[in-house]
Scaffold this motif. Structure first.
Motif, PDB file in Angstrom:
ATOM      1  N   ASP A 143       0.679  -1.640   0.105  1.00 20.12           N
ATOM      2  CA  ASP A 143       0.471   0.212   0.083  1.00 20.12           C
ATOM      3  C   ASP A 143       1.214   1.641   0.385  1.00 20.12           C
ATOM      4  OD1 ASP A 143      -2.570  -1.678   0.119  1.00 20.12           O
ATOM      5  OD2 ASP A 143      -2.646  -0.892   2.512  1.00 20.12           O
ATOM      6  N   ASP A 144       2.163   0.865   0.693  1.00 15.61           N
ATOM      7  CA  ASP A 144       2.558   2.335   0.901  1.00 15.61           C
ATOM      8  C   ASP A 144       3.766   2.773  -0.120  1.00 15.61           C
ATOM      9  OD1 ASP A 144       4.216   0.369   1.324  1.00 15.61           O
ATOM     10  OD2 ASP A 144       5.589   2.037   3.149  1.00 15.61           O
ATOM     11  N   VAL A 145       3.883   1.338  -1.111  1.00 20.10           N
ATOM     12  CA  VAL A 145       5.254   1.973  -2.658  1.00 20.10           C
ATOM     13  C   VAL A 145       4.194   2.339  -3.826  1.00 20.10           C
ATOM     14  CG1 VAL A 145       6.136   0.579  -3.874  1.00 20.10           C
ATOM     15  CG2 VAL A 145       6.342  -0.072  -1.616  1.00 20.10           C
ATOM     16  N   HIS A 146       5.279   3.047  -4.708  1.00 19.37           N
ATOM     17  CA  HIS A 146       3.787   3.318  -6.027  1.00 19.37           C
ATOM     18  C   HIS A 146       5.540   2.743  -6.980  1.00 19.37           C
ATOM     19  CE1 HIS A 146       2.751   7.593  -4.680  1.00 19.37           C
ATOM     20  NE2 HIS A 146       3.891   6.841  -4.157  1.00 19.37           N
ATOM     21  N   TYR A 147       4.069   2.103  -7.743  1.00 20.96           N
ATOM     22  CA  TYR A 147       4.156   1.136  -9.266  1.00 20.96           C
ATOM     23  C   TYR A 147       4.414   2.141 -10.415  1.00 20.96           C
ATOM     24  CZ  TYR A 147       4.125  -2.671  -5.047  1.00 20.96           C
ATOM     25  OH  TYR A 147       4.292  -3.000  -3.897  1.00 20.96           O
ATOM     26  N   LEU A 148       5.330   1.400 -11.229  1.00 21.99           N
ATOM     27  CA  LEU A 148       5.519   1.366 -12.493  1.00 21.99           C
ATOM     28  C   LEU A 148       5.286   0.742 -13.288  1.00 21.99           C
ATOM     29  CD1 LEU A 148       8.603   4.536 -12.369  1.00 21.99           C
ATOM     30  CD2 LEU A 148       6.255   5.437 -12.375  1.00 21.99           C
ATOM     31  N   ILE A 149       4.066   0.607 -14.348  1.00 25.91           N
ATOM     32  CA  ILE A 149       3.809  -0.130 -14.939  1.00 25.91           C
ATOM     33  C   ILE A 149       4.243  -0.482 -16.579  1.00 25.91           C
ATOM     34  CG2 ILE A 149       1.600  -1.961 -15.241  1.00 25.91           C
ATOM     35  CD1 ILE A 149       2.653  -2.167 -12.607  1.00 25.91           C
ATOM     36  N   GLY A 150       5.286  -1.238 -16.651  1.00 27.82           N
ATOM     37  CA  GLY A 150       5.551  -0.842 -17.990  1.00 27.82           C
ATOM     38  C   GLY A 150       5.108  -1.403 -19.050  1.00 27.82           C
ATOM     39  N   SER A 151       5.656  -1.577 -20.690  1.00 29.07           N
ATOM     40  CA  SER A 151       5.115  -1.905 -21.815  1.00 29.07           C
ATOM     41  C   SER A 151       5.046  -3.238 -22.023  1.00 29.07           C
ATOM     42  CB  SER A 151       5.452  -0.704 -22.740  1.00 29.07           C
ATOM     43  OG  SER A 151       7.196  -1.167 -22.430  1.00 29.07           O
ATOM     44  N   GLY A 152       4.410  -3.979 -22.673  1.00 28.68           N
ATOM     45  CA  GLY A 152       4.242  -4.447 -22.726  1.00 28.68           C
ATOM     46  C   GLY A 152       2.875  -5.740 -22.618  1.00 28.68           C
ATOM     47  N   THR A 153       2.826  -6.935 -23.976  1.00 30.07           N
ATOM     48  CA  THR A 153       1.079  -7.481 -22.686  1.00 30.07           C
ATOM     49  C   THR A 153       1.426  -8.112 -21.903  1.00 30.07           C
ATOM     50  OG1 THR A 153       1.943  -9.114 -24.150  1.00 30.07           O
ATOM     51  CG2 THR A 153       0.524  -7.968 -25.190  1.00 30.07           C
ATOM     52  N   THR A 154       2.736  -8.663 -21.340  1.00 33.00           N
ATOM     53  CA  THR A 154       2.163  -9.215 -19.936  1.00 33.00           C
ATOM     54  C   THR A 154       2.486  -8.498 -18.764  1.00 33.00           C
ATOM     55  OG1 THR A 154       3.903 -10.546 -21.214  1.00 33.00           O
ATOM     56  CG2 THR A 154       4.208 -10.812 -18.759  1.00 33.00           C
ATOM     57  N   CYS A 155       2.765  -7.181 -19.371  1.00 34.13           N
ATOM     58  CA  CYS A 155       2.824  -6.003 -17.904  1.00 34.13           C
ATOM     59  C   CYS A 155       0.888  -5.296 -17.599  1.00 34.13           C
ATOM     60  CB  CYS A 155       3.804  -5.045 -19.119  1.00 34.13           C
ATOM     61  SG  CYS A 155       4.651  -5.224 -17.879  1.00 34.13           S
ATOM     62  N   ALA A 156       0.531  -5.428 -19.214  1.00 35.59           N
ATOM     63  CA  ALA A 156      -0.554  -4.829 -19.315  1.00 35.59           C
ATOM     64  C   ALA A 156      -1.763  -6.105 -18.599  1.00 35.59           C
ATOM     65  CB  ALA A 156      -0.867  -4.890 -20.939  1.00 35.59           C
ATOM     66  N   ALA A 157      -1.372  -7.570 -18.673  1.00 35.98           N
ATOM     67  CA  ALA A 157      -2.015  -8.051 -17.748  1.00 35.98           C
ATOM     68  C   ALA A 157      -2.034  -7.962 -16.188  1.00 35.98           C
ATOM     69  CB  ALA A 157      -1.748  -9.829 -18.088  1.00 35.98           C
ATOM     70  N   VAL A 158      -0.983  -6.907 -16.027  1.00 32.66           N
ATOM     71  CA  VAL A 158      -1.170  -6.595 -14.462  1.00 32.66           C
ATOM     72  C   VAL A 158      -2.580  -5.289 -14.268  1.00 32.66           C
ATOM     73  CG1 VAL A 158       0.650  -5.689 -12.511  1.00 32.66           C
ATOM     74  CG2 VAL A 158       1.669  -7.342 -13.778  1.00 32.66           C
ATOM     75  N   MET A 159      -2.368  -4.626 -15.309  1.00 34.51           N
ATOM     76  CA  MET A 159      -3.347  -3.476 -14.912  1.00 34.51           C
ATOM     77  C   MET A 159      -4.909  -4.601 -15.501  1.00 34.51           C
ATOM     78  SD  MET A 159      -1.565  -0.797 -14.909  1.00 34.51           S
ATOM     79  CE  MET A 159      -2.738   0.510 -15.492  1.00 34.51           C
ATOM     80  N   ASP A 160      -4.602  -5.343 -16.068  1.00 32.94           N
ATOM     81  CA  ASP A 160      -6.376  -6.039 -16.093  1.00 32.94           C
ATOM     82  C   ASP A 160      -6.803  -6.342 -15.362  1.00 32.94           C
ATOM     83  OD1 ASP A 160      -6.213  -5.284 -19.085  1.00 32.94           O
ATOM     84  OD2 ASP A 160      -5.699  -6.995 -19.860  1.00 32.94           O
ATOM     85  N   SER A 161      -5.069  -6.556 -14.454  1.00 31.86           N
ATOM     86  CA  SER A 161      -5.615  -7.791 -12.943  1.00 31.86           C
ATOM     87  C   SER A 161      -6.409  -6.338 -12.394  1.00 31.86           C
ATOM     88  CB  SER A 161      -5.152  -8.120 -12.414  1.00 31.86           C
ATOM     89  OG  SER A 161      -5.109  -9.127 -11.147  1.00 31.86           O
ATOM     90  N   LEU A 162      -5.996  -6.124 -11.976  1.00 34.97           N
ATOM     91  CA  LEU A 162      -6.157  -4.237 -11.903  1.00 34.97           C
ATOM     92  C   LEU A 162      -7.522  -3.987 -11.581  1.00 34.97           C
ATOM     93  CD1 LEU A 162      -2.795  -2.867 -11.064  1.00 34.97           C
ATOM     94  CD2 LEU A 162      -3.966  -3.788  -9.307  1.00 34.97           C
ATOM     95  N   GLY A 163      -8.133  -3.899 -13.261  1.00 35.70           N
ATOM     96  CA  GLY A 163      -9.122  -2.985 -13.378  1.00 35.70           C
ATOM     97  C   GLY A 163      -8.595  -1.987 -14.014  1.00 35.70           C
ATOM     98  N   LEU A 164      -7.681  -2.132 -14.592  1.00 38.76           N
ATOM     99  CA  LEU A 164      -6.854  -0.142 -14.822  1.00 38.76           C
ATOM    100  C   LEU A 164      -6.866  -0.288 -16.299  1.00 38.76           C
ATOM    101  CD1 LEU A 164      -4.633   0.657 -11.953  1.00 38.76           C
ATOM    102  CD2 LEU A 164      -7.028   0.988 -11.483  1.00 38.76           C
ATOM    103  N   GLU A 165      -7.134   1.479 -17.087  1.00 39.11           N
ATOM    104  CA  GLU A 165      -6.965   1.512 -18.260  1.00 39.11           C
ATOM    105  C   GLU A 165      -5.347   1.638 -18.535  1.00 39.11           C
ATOM    106  OE1 GLU A 165      -8.047   1.438 -21.397  1.00 39.11           O
ATOM    107  OE2 GLU A 165     -10.510   0.821 -19.942  1.00 39.11           O
ATOM    108  N   ASN A 166      -4.192   0.586 -19.876  1.00 35.74           N
ATOM    109  CA  ASN A 166      -3.335   0.806 -19.676  1.00 35.74           C
ATOM    110  C   ASN A 166      -2.890   1.283 -20.661  1.00 35.74           C
ATOM    111  OD1 ASN A 166      -3.994  -1.795 -21.344  1.00 35.74           O
ATOM    112  ND2 ASN A 166      -1.942  -1.738 -21.250  1.00 35.74           N
ATOM    113  N   THR A 167      -1.184   1.819 -20.765  1.00 36.55           N
ATOM    114  CA  THR A 167      -0.728   1.834 -21.765  1.00 36.55           C
ATOM    115  C   THR A 167      -0.472   1.066 -22.120  1.00 36.55           C
ATOM    116  OG1 THR A 167      -0.661   4.458 -21.181  1.00 36.55           O
ATOM    117  CG2 THR A 167       0.455   3.777 -23.190  1.00 36.55           C
ATOM    118  N   LEU A 168      -0.184  -0.007 -23.421  1.00 40.83           N
ATOM    119  CA  LEU A 168       0.589  -0.911 -23.721  1.00 40.83           C
ATOM    120  C   LEU A 168       1.652  -0.772 -24.412  1.00 40.83           C
ATOM    121  CD1 LEU A 168       0.109  -3.117 -24.712  1.00 40.83           C
ATOM    122  CD2 LEU A 168      -0.114  -3.115 -27.126  1.00 40.83           C
TER     123      LEU A 168
END
Length: 373
Positions: free
Chosen positions: A231-256
């Protein structure tokens, strides 16, 4: 250079051959020696190190003085740095303090020879800070952190040095009540878990016709990353389809093809670039992590599609705050070639080389080398 922490418990196993069923405590050690016990842990560790002698030029050890490691490494001609010294007979506290020094050195793997009591001491200092591997030398070997034999420990490390896939497993640190054990009662207690490299047999956890189902494994990886978010950590979710799956799991729009800033599982800012990331690092030092993946067939983790993670960013972020995710299929397609950090700073590329943890499934990861290119 592969950096190995190395500690030998000189008293491990001395009670076994003389019927004492353990070696914990000064009184038991005195009784063992009175019965003619001879220390055997150094000889057990020697078997492991003999396997590694052809790789001397690739290895540097961090160790403790005297019989806790230095003597054996000197005898066998390995490169080493003594990071802890003690006088007299070593104690459990010496093991803990030496282990703390080794953790501070950020070794790639912590190798130690002992029994369950030694494993408990190592766990107190190391926890899950870095992978460990035990050389079985004690009377009690209930913990899952040990190789099946000293030779097996050497073979596992040899695989790592040869850039073969080696899984990281969470295994239990166990110990028993020696007094009860001497009376015929086994009372085992779990003290925690440590990460241990195990021989990877290329058996996938998710299968279809004997092959990894890529989409399901990617989802497993994403779910595990989300579950581990702090909860106290900021995350930078990178590019690519595998990272996009993390954003999908969070229910968030992503920048592929970009990097998104996430905090407390909410999208703070999409498609951030170097300036934003540097400001974030300045505002929240040591509280920023980057989730990145591997470019299939090439092996790049930095420098292809994520140049926002510039050399300046990476120096502030630090190697330990990179969360690398990929399927084992993608790793196997590299055919043993190392991962690549291709920033605009050659010195940083060198600093980021060496084994790195890659999350390859739910509670499943491997150590894979980052090369010097």
């Amino acid at each position: 250079m592969f950096h190995l922490g190395f500690i030998v418990n000189p008293f491990a196993g001395i009670g076994g051959k003389v019927g004492l069923k353990g070696s914990d405590g000064e009184a038991i050690r005195a009784e063992a020696f009175a019965r003619g016990a001879v220390s055997q842990s150094a000889n057990r560790a020697r078997i492991t190190l003999e396997i590694l002698k052809p790789y001397k030029d690739q290895l540097t050890f961090f160790t403790a003085s005297g019989d806790m490691g230095e003597n054996l490494l000197k005898e066998l001609g390995f490169n080493y740095e003594c990071v802890y010294s003690y006088e007299g007979a070593s104690t459990a506290q010496d093991t803990i303090e030496a282990a703390n020094k080794i953790v501070a050195k950020k070794a790639n793997l912590f190798l130690f020879a002992g029994g369950d009591g030694t494993a408990r001491n190592i766990y107190e200092a190391v926890g899950e800070e870095l992978p460990v591997l035990g050389i079985p030398a004690g009377v009690k070997i209930h913990s899952g952190v040990y190789a099946v034999t000293p030779k097996a420990a050497g073979l596992v490390i040899e695989q790592m040095l040869n850039n073969e896939l080696v899984s990281l497993l969470e295994t239990s640190v166990m110990d028993i009540d020696e007094e009860a054990f001497r009376k015929g009662n086994v009372r085992a207690k779990k003290y925690g878990e440590m990460q241990v490299p195990a021989e990877h047999r290329y058996v996938q956890s998710t299968k279809s016709g004997g092959k990894e189902v890529e989409a399901l494994v990617v989802q497993d990886i994403a779910d595990y990353v989300v579950e581990q978010m702090e909860d106290d950590v900021h995350y930078l979710i990178g590019s690519g389809t595998t990272c996009a799956a993390v954003m999908d799991s969070l229910g968030l729009e992503n920048t592929l093809l970009g990097i998104d800033h996430v905090f407390q599982q909410r999208l703070v800012q999409p498609d951030v670039y170097e300036k934003h990331i540097l400001e974030l690092l300045e505002a929240h030092p040591e509280k920023v992590k980057a989730v990145i993946t591997i470019i299939g067939g090439q092996g790049h983790i930095i420098g292809r599609g994520n140049q926002q993670l510039s050399a300046k960013v990476l120096r502030q972020l630090g190697r330990d705050n990179l969360i690398v995710i990929a399927t084992k299929t993608k790793l196997q397609q590299l055919n043993g070639k190392p991962l690549i950090v291709d920033s605009d700073d050659l010195a940083l590329n060198e600093e980021f080389s060496g084994p790195i943890k890659v999350i390859t499934g739910y509670e499943d990861s491997v150590l894979y080398p980052v090369g010097r290119i």
